[in-house]
Scaffold this motif. Structure first.
Motif, mmCIF file in Angstrom:
data_model
loop_
_atom_site.group_PDB
_atom_site.id
_atom_site.type_symbol
_atom_site.label_atom_id
_atom_site.label_comp_id
_atom_site.label_asym_id
_atom_site.label_seq_id
_atom_site.Cartn_x
_atom_site.Cartn_y
_atom_site.Cartn_z
ATOM 1 N N LEU A 1 0.698 -1.187 0.137
ATOM 2 C CA LEU A 1 -0.009 -0.224 -0.033
ATOM 3 C C LEU A 1 0.916 1.119 -0.236
ATOM 4 O O LEU A 1 0.571 2.038 -0.590
ATOM 5 C CB LEU A 1 -0.947 -0.184 1.195
ATOM 6 C CG LEU A 1 -1.785 1.337 1.550
ATOM 7 C CD1 LEU A 1 -2.677 1.600 0.203
ATOM 8 C CD2 LEU A 1 -2.413 1.109 2.768
ATOM 9 N N GLU A 2 1.894 1.258 0.749
ATOM 10 C CA GLU A 2 2.592 2.513 0.914
ATOM 11 C C GLU A 2 3.522 2.715 -0.353
ATOM 12 O O GLU A 2 3.758 3.697 -0.598
ATOM 13 C CB GLU A 2 3.530 2.446 2.268
ATOM 14 C CG GLU A 2 4.142 3.682 2.427
ATOM 15 C CD GLU A 2 4.804 3.974 3.792
ATOM 16 O OE1 GLU A 2 5.945 4.609 4.069
ATOM 17 O OE2 GLU A 2 4.502 3.040 4.766
ATOM 18 N N SER A 3 4.102 1.832 -1.046
ATOM 19 C CA SER A 3 4.760 1.827 -2.035
ATOM 20 C C SER A 3 3.863 2.298 -3.211
ATOM 21 O O SER A 3 4.139 3.098 -3.980
ATOM 22 C CB SER A 3 5.325 0.541 -2.596
ATOM 23 O OG SER A 3 6.445 0.188 -1.398
ATOM 24 N N ASP A 4 2.644 1.846 -3.316
ATOM 25 C CA ASP A 4 1.390 2.173 -4.497
ATOM 26 C C ASP A 4 1.291 3.619 -3.942
ATOM 27 O O ASP A 4 1.171 4.477 -5.055
ATOM 28 C CB ASP A 4 0.375 1.434 -4.343
ATOM 29 C CG ASP A 4 0.701 0.094 -5.191
ATOM 30 O OD1 ASP A 4 1.718 0.088 -5.575
ATOM 31 O OD2 ASP A 4 -0.358 -0.575 -4.998
ATOM 32 N N VAL A 5 1.010 4.112 -2.746
ATOM 33 C CA VAL A 5 0.725 5.494 -2.423
ATOM 34 C C VAL A 5 1.776 6.541 -2.912
ATOM 35 O O VAL A 5 1.630 7.546 -3.347
ATOM 36 C CB VAL A 5 0.318 5.642 -1.022
ATOM 37 C CG1 VAL A 5 0.228 7.092 -0.748
ATOM 38 C CG2 VAL A 5 -0.998 4.857 -0.654
ATOM 39 N N LEU B 1 1.475 9.365 -5.653
ATOM 40 C CA LEU B 1 2.019 10.850 -5.306
ATOM 41 C C LEU B 1 2.910 11.320 -6.030
ATOM 42 O O LEU B 1 3.047 12.710 -6.261
ATOM 43 C CB LEU B 1 2.300 10.848 -3.643
ATOM 44 C CG LEU B 1 1.154 10.739 -2.720
ATOM 45 C CD1 LEU B 1 1.637 10.889 -1.451
ATOM 46 C CD2 LEU B 1 -0.011 11.483 -2.671
ATOM 47 N N MET B 2 4.152 10.366 -6.345
ATOM 48 C CA MET B 2 5.122 10.982 -7.306
ATOM 49 C C MET B 2 4.765 11.366 -8.448
ATOM 50 O O MET B 2 5.360 12.578 -9.160
ATOM 51 C CB MET B 2 6.150 10.025 -7.265
ATOM 52 C CG MET B 2 7.310 10.020 -5.961
ATOM 53 S SD MET B 2 7.878 11.342 -5.343
ATOM 54 C CE MET B 2 8.804 11.854 -6.757
ATOM 55 N N SER B 3 3.699 10.749 -9.010
ATOM 56 C CA SER B 3 3.209 10.999 -10.357
ATOM 57 C C SER B 3 2.167 12.105 -10.674
ATOM 58 O O SER B 3 2.392 12.947 -11.270
ATOM 59 C CB SER B 3 2.514 9.755 -10.918
ATOM 60 O OG SER B 3 1.725 9.810 -12.135
ATOM 61 N N LEU B 4 1.316 12.359 -9.386
ATOM 62 C CA LEU B 4 0.677 13.369 -9.198
ATOM 63 C C LEU B 4 1.445 14.642 -9.273
ATOM 64 O O LEU B 4 1.322 15.729 -9.697
ATOM 65 C CB LEU B 4 -0.258 13.377 -8.028
ATOM 66 C CG LEU B 4 -1.228 14.547 -7.781
ATOM 67 C CD1 LEU B 4 -2.061 14.741 -8.859
ATOM 68 C CD2 LEU B 4 -2.127 14.230 -6.534
ATOM 69 N N ARG B 5 2.535 14.645 -8.233
ATOM 70 C CA ARG B 5 3.463 15.649 -7.963
ATOM 71 C C ARG B 5 3.954 16.109 -9.266
ATOM 72 O O ARG B 5 4.368 17.550 -9.689
ATOM 73 C CB ARG B 5 4.855 15.303 -7.140
ATOM 74 C CG ARG B 5 5.766 16.311 -6.984
ATOM 75 C CD ARG B 5 6.866 15.642 -6.109
ATOM 76 N NE ARG B 5 8.027 16.737 -5.751
ATOM 77 C CZ ARG B 5 9.152 16.650 -6.486
ATOM 78 N NH1 ARG B 5 9.388 15.355 -7.248
ATOM 79 N NH2 ARG B 5 10.224 17.169 -6.094
ATOM 80 N N ASP C 1 9.746 14.996 1.522
ATOM 81 C CA ASP C 1 8.378 15.235 2.090
ATOM 82 C C ASP C 1 7.272 14.125 1.571
ATOM 83 O O ASP C 1 6.164 13.971 2.191
ATOM 84 C CB ASP C 1 8.094 16.578 1.561
ATOM 85 C CG ASP C 1 8.912 17.488 1.863
ATOM 86 O OD1 ASP C 1 9.303 17.450 3.162
ATOM 87 O OD2 ASP C 1 9.113 18.671 1.551
ATOM 88 N N VAL C 2 7.546 13.879 0.082
ATOM 89 C CA VAL C 2 6.313 13.003 -0.450
ATOM 90 C C VAL C 2 6.558 11.641 0.383
ATOM 91 O O VAL C 2 5.308 11.110 0.470
ATOM 92 C CB VAL C 2 6.648 12.971 -1.980
ATOM 93 C CG1 VAL C 2 5.859 11.892 -2.619
ATOM 94 C CG2 VAL C 2 6.570 14.372 -2.320
ATOM 95 N N ARG C 3 7.555 11.130 0.596
ATOM 96 C CA ARG C 3 7.826 9.839 1.344
ATOM 97 C C ARG C 3 7.208 9.746 2.615
ATOM 98 O O ARG C 3 6.157 8.980 3.003
ATOM 99 C CB ARG C 3 9.152 9.518 1.458
ATOM 100 C CG ARG C 3 9.690 8.724 0.009
ATOM 101 C CD ARG C 3 11.199 8.166 0.415
ATOM 102 N NE ARG C 3 12.183 9.130 1.016
ATOM 103 C CZ ARG C 3 13.008 9.570 0.038
ATOM 104 N NH1 ARG C 3 12.838 9.561 -1.241
ATOM 105 N NH2 ARG C 3 13.947 10.566 0.430
ATOM 106 N N ALA D 1 2.184 8.844 6.016
ATOM 107 C CA ALA D 1 0.947 9.185 6.706
ATOM 108 C C ALA D 1 -0.192 8.840 6.405
ATOM 109 O O ALA D 1 -1.349 8.448 6.857
ATOM 110 C CB ALA D 1 1.060 10.899 6.932
ATOM 111 N N ILE D 2 -0.548 8.843 4.935
ATOM 112 C CA ILE D 2 -1.802 8.484 4.287
ATOM 113 C C ILE D 2 -1.973 7.086 4.159
ATOM 114 O O ILE D 2 -3.187 6.664 4.719
ATOM 115 C CB ILE D 2 -1.747 9.007 2.731
ATOM 116 C CG1 ILE D 2 -1.759 10.434 2.540
ATOM 117 C CG2 ILE D 2 -2.791 8.325 2.066
ATOM 118 C CD1 ILE D 2 -1.349 11.040 1.292
#
Length: 212
Positions: free
Chosen positions: A91-95, A99-103, A188-190, A195-196
């Protein structure tokens, strides 16, 4: 030898035929976003967009019947850039990947200037609000695949409130980049991904305890 005129007729491209080039469509999308970023949606001119893309106005109307239809197609075209085609194993790796793609998308200066105006326009216009809702639904489907994978791996329960989960996925990054106007570092993204993921697991635990 006499030519086979019947074959010639089959292969000849009719004079004046409109061929929709994918490259030109991409140029029109970019010109649309550039004009939107500079002038705001209300002041958009299809003539200026066509000229910026090096095309005629007819090239726009062959693809989109109105400025609103053009906006919807251009915005929807951003969705695949945030897609998650791979399973990163947790889950965390996918999130984090999401987030990196969205960033990468949100750090583009045109996108960061357009999004606030999009929300303002959606507050004024029912048509733009409907477009924003439809485009958001496409993006949420990308996040839904991430959530479904985590459920299949038993990292999250099937009873999880998926709509809440889909709200949580982009919220922190979107707030930081679009509302505050700061680009987070990879570190920050990590931290956001951790957190998410923790919040999603917590939301899942609450669903189980609540018997939902």
């Amino acid at each position: 030898m006499e030519r086979n005129r019947s074959n010639e007729k089959k292969t000849r491209i009719p004079s004046g035929a409109a061929v929709q080039s994918a490259a030109l469509t991409d140029q029109l999308y970019r010109a649309f976003f550039e004009e939107w970023a500079e002038r705001g949606f209300a002041a958009l001119s299809l003539e200026r967009i066509a000229a910026r893309a090096g095309a005629g106005k007819a090239a726009i109307y062959r693809r989109f019947h109105s400025k609103l239809a053009f906006a919807e197609a251009a915005l929807a075209n951003l969705g695949p850039r945030v897609a998650l085609p791979q399973d990163f194993g947790s889950l965390e790796s996918d999130v984090l990947s999401f987030l990196m793609s969205l960033r990468s998308v949100l750090r583009h200066p045109l996108i960061r200037r357009i999004l606030p105006d999009l929300h303002a326009e959606a507050a004024r216009s029912e048509e733009m609000r409907a477009i924003n809702t439809r485009v958001a639904a496409i993006r949420r489907e990308l996040g839904r695949a991430l959530i479904d994978r985590a459920i299949a791996r038993n990292e999250l329960p099937a009873s999880l409130d998926r709509e809440l989960a889909l709200d949580l996925l982009p919220a922190t990054l979107y707030w930081r980049m679009v509302v505050i106007g700061r680009t987070p570092t990879r570190s920050d993204v990590r931290a956001m991904a951790h957190a998410i993921s923790t919040a999603l697991r917590g939301a899942g635990d609450n669903c189980v305890e609540g018997g939902e």
